[in-house]
Scaffold this active site. Structure first.
Site, PDB file in Angstrom:
ATOM      1  N   ASP B  45     -69.864  10.869 -93.397  1.00 22.86           N
ATOM      2  CA  ASP B  45     -69.090  11.226 -94.593  1.00 22.86           C
ATOM      3  C   ASP B  45     -67.780  10.439 -94.679  1.00 22.86           C
ATOM      4  OD1 ASP B  45     -68.035  12.885 -96.768  1.00 22.86           O
ATOM      5  OD2 ASP B  45     -66.767  13.774 -95.204  1.00 22.86           O
ATOM      6  N   ARG B  46     -67.461   9.989 -95.881  1.00 20.75           N
ATOM      7  CA  ARG B  46     -66.255   9.186 -96.108  1.00 20.75           C
ATOM      8  C   ARG B  46     -65.040  10.041 -96.460  1.00 20.75           C
ATOM      9  NH1 ARG B  46     -71.329   8.447 -96.524  1.00 20.75           N
ATOM     10  NH2 ARG B  46     -71.254   8.839 -98.751  1.00 20.75           N
ATOM     11  N   CYS B  81     -70.327   2.568-103.910  1.00 26.33           N
ATOM     12  CA  CYS B  81     -69.656   3.812-103.496  1.00 26.33           C
ATOM     13  C   CYS B  81     -68.168   3.515-103.487  1.00 26.33           C
ATOM     14  CB  CYS B  81     -70.103   4.239-102.094  1.00 26.33           C
ATOM     15  SG  CYS B  81     -69.093   5.590-101.415  1.00 26.33           S
ATOM     16  N   THR B  83     -65.500   5.593-102.631  1.00 29.75           N
ATOM     17  CA  THR B  83     -64.705   6.120-101.522  1.00 29.75           C
ATOM     18  C   THR B  83     -64.789   5.203-100.297  1.00 29.75           C
ATOM     19  OG1 THR B  83     -65.229   8.326-102.371  1.00 29.75           O
ATOM     20  CG2 THR B  83     -64.224   8.201-100.192  1.00 29.75           C
ATOM     21  N   ALA B  84     -65.991   4.655-100.047  1.00 34.26           N
ATOM     22  CA  ALA B  84     -66.170   3.796 -98.872  1.00 34.26           C
ATOM     23  C   ALA B  84     -65.330   2.525 -98.950  1.00 34.26           C
ATOM     24  CB  ALA B  84     -67.646   3.445 -98.702  1.00 34.26           C
ATOM     25  N   THR B 126     -63.568  11.330-106.352  1.00 34.25           N
ATOM     26  CA  THR B 126     -63.405  12.283-105.254  1.00 34.25           C
ATOM     27  C   THR B 126     -61.924  12.346-104.875  1.00 34.25           C
ATOM     28  OG1 THR B 126     -63.646  10.586-103.535  1.00 34.25           O
ATOM     29  CG2 THR B 126     -65.673  11.694-104.268  1.00 34.25           C
ATOM     30  N   LYS B 166     -75.595  15.128-106.502  1.00 33.04           N
ATOM     31  CA  LYS B 166     -76.124  14.905-105.150  1.00 33.04           C
ATOM     32  C   LYS B 166     -77.301  15.833-104.849  1.00 33.04           C
ATOM     33  CE  LYS B 166     -72.185  12.706-102.809  1.00 33.04           C
ATOM     34  NZ  LYS B 166     -72.666  11.356-102.505  1.00 33.04           N
ATOM     35  N   CYS B 196     -66.674   7.568-109.352  1.00 32.47           N
ATOM     36  CA  CYS B 196     -67.509   8.033-108.256  1.00 32.47           C
ATOM     37  C   CYS B 196     -68.919   7.686-108.738  1.00 32.47           C
ATOM     38  CB  CYS B 196     -67.361   9.539-108.045  1.00 32.47           C
ATOM     39  SG  CYS B 196     -68.631  10.185-106.936  1.00 32.47           S
TER      40      CYS B 196
END
Lengths: 235, 235
Positions: B45-46, B81, B83-84, B126, B166, B196
């Site tokens: 998880d990021r 993605c 957040t990554a 996020t 998700k 996101c």
């Protein structure tokens, strides 16, 4: 890890992957399995060599692509392209991991979901898939005979529908596919197998009554991959 | 060959790949480029490490996954993605091939398509993407200040919408996303960045008026990958 030998065509590969992900039960990312996809549209055309109009075999590229997926870590392979399954026996000879056969899977699923050897089944596919008997051989094991499109049906509806999907003309593809399914239904066909992975992509442009006759092998293959990886029985 | 570092989440990866294929101009399979996709949902998880609620960094898995794509033959990488991208600087230090940054691409595209530093831009993302300032830093270079959702907006709309995608609950996600965009529009926001990669997947469940305010970074990234591989200018 699932390995997907794709790119034949690329949109069919994307369609397969989306169906696979949607069928996998998950609450969060980490519930999903690893998947490696090699979309390799540079694999030479499959239709020409089967029909005898081209001498360039896609087999070396198919084997090399499958081996690269295996080396990447794939433990189960599949290939969302029917015509390329003509070379399935030679591909699996070169691999150490299991490889699900799209027509095997689809045929078993049809026969296990309320249809029997009395059901009238029609198959829409490329000329090469039909000539290579990729579906006929499997259904005949179960005593089911398959209806195939006649020449006018192929030339006016099936082949133009596949070509339309390959150039992203979905509304046109949907109309051609609707005509194609309706033609089969008028001939008494109850179950229409969309045995070219381009065709199910146009299904959302087909009206819902017509759609009820269709079997989508891309979804059947995705479901079989999910069940195999989850160690559930494959129908 | 394009390499896609995916699986965060898998459906966002499928969405990216479909957009990429549809944007690529082609008449037949062989006109398309090779693409390798590693959907690796096992990357930790990021969000947790950025918010300080988890000590397990996804960085080693991100670097390893990117390197495997490079070893497979990818000559250009991307990662659908947001957040990554917090770890983007460390990832690219370990690579020899170019890697397109999703927020760089999206920010440039917004500023080159009729919006300027006077436009009121809002970002839905996020908590981790917001806290890591993945968009704010880029927009501020151009003098654009970003609106962020307030705490109630985050808890009632944005985060539940992402979670709904998700777990494949698209109708629910669409309603939450509609409320989320409308809330911004009522505050005077003209352009809403769906920052996101889960959010654009729910866009088809958002009504068309509300949808006109949205920017889809997944599509912007896909377009930039197409243009880079075709050696066309990236906006």
């Amino acid at each position: 890890m699932l390995g997907v030998l794709g790119g034949m065509g690329p949109l069919a590969t994307a369609d397969f992957f989306e169906k696979f992900v949607r069928l996998w039960p998950a609450e969060k990312d980490q519930d999903h399995p690893q998947v490696v996809i090699f979309s390799n549209p540079k694999i030479p055309d499959r239709v020409g060599p089967i029909l005898g109009t081209s001498a360039t075999s896609p087999l070396p590229a198919l084997i090399e692509s499958a081996k690269r997926l295996q080396e990447f870590g794939a433990q189960l392979l599949c290939m969302p392209c029917h015509t390329a399954h003509f070379w399935y026996p030679q591909i699996i000879q070169n691999l150490d991991v299991p490889f699900l056969h799209i027509a095997d899977i689809t045929c078993k699923e049809i026969l296990h979901t309320g249809h029997d050897d009395k059901s009238k089944v029609g198959v829409l596919a490329t000329r090469a898939t039909l000539q290579a008997k990729i579906y006929q051989d499997r259904f005949s094991e179960y005593g089911v005979s398959l209806m195939q499109p006649d020449q006018v049906h192929m030339e006016q509806n099936v082949l133009p529908a596949i070509a339309a999907v390959k150039r992203n003309s979905m509304v046109e593809a949907g109309e051609l596919l609707t005509n194609s399914i309706d033609r089969f239904v008028q001939q008494g066909v109850e179950v229409v197998v969309l045995a070219c992975t381009e065709l199910p992509i146009a299904l959302e442009y087909v009206d819902s009554d017509t759609r009820t006759h269709c079997i989508d092998p891309t979804e059947s293959l995705a479901r079989a991959c999910v069940n195999t990886l989850r160690q559930r029985p494959v129908k």
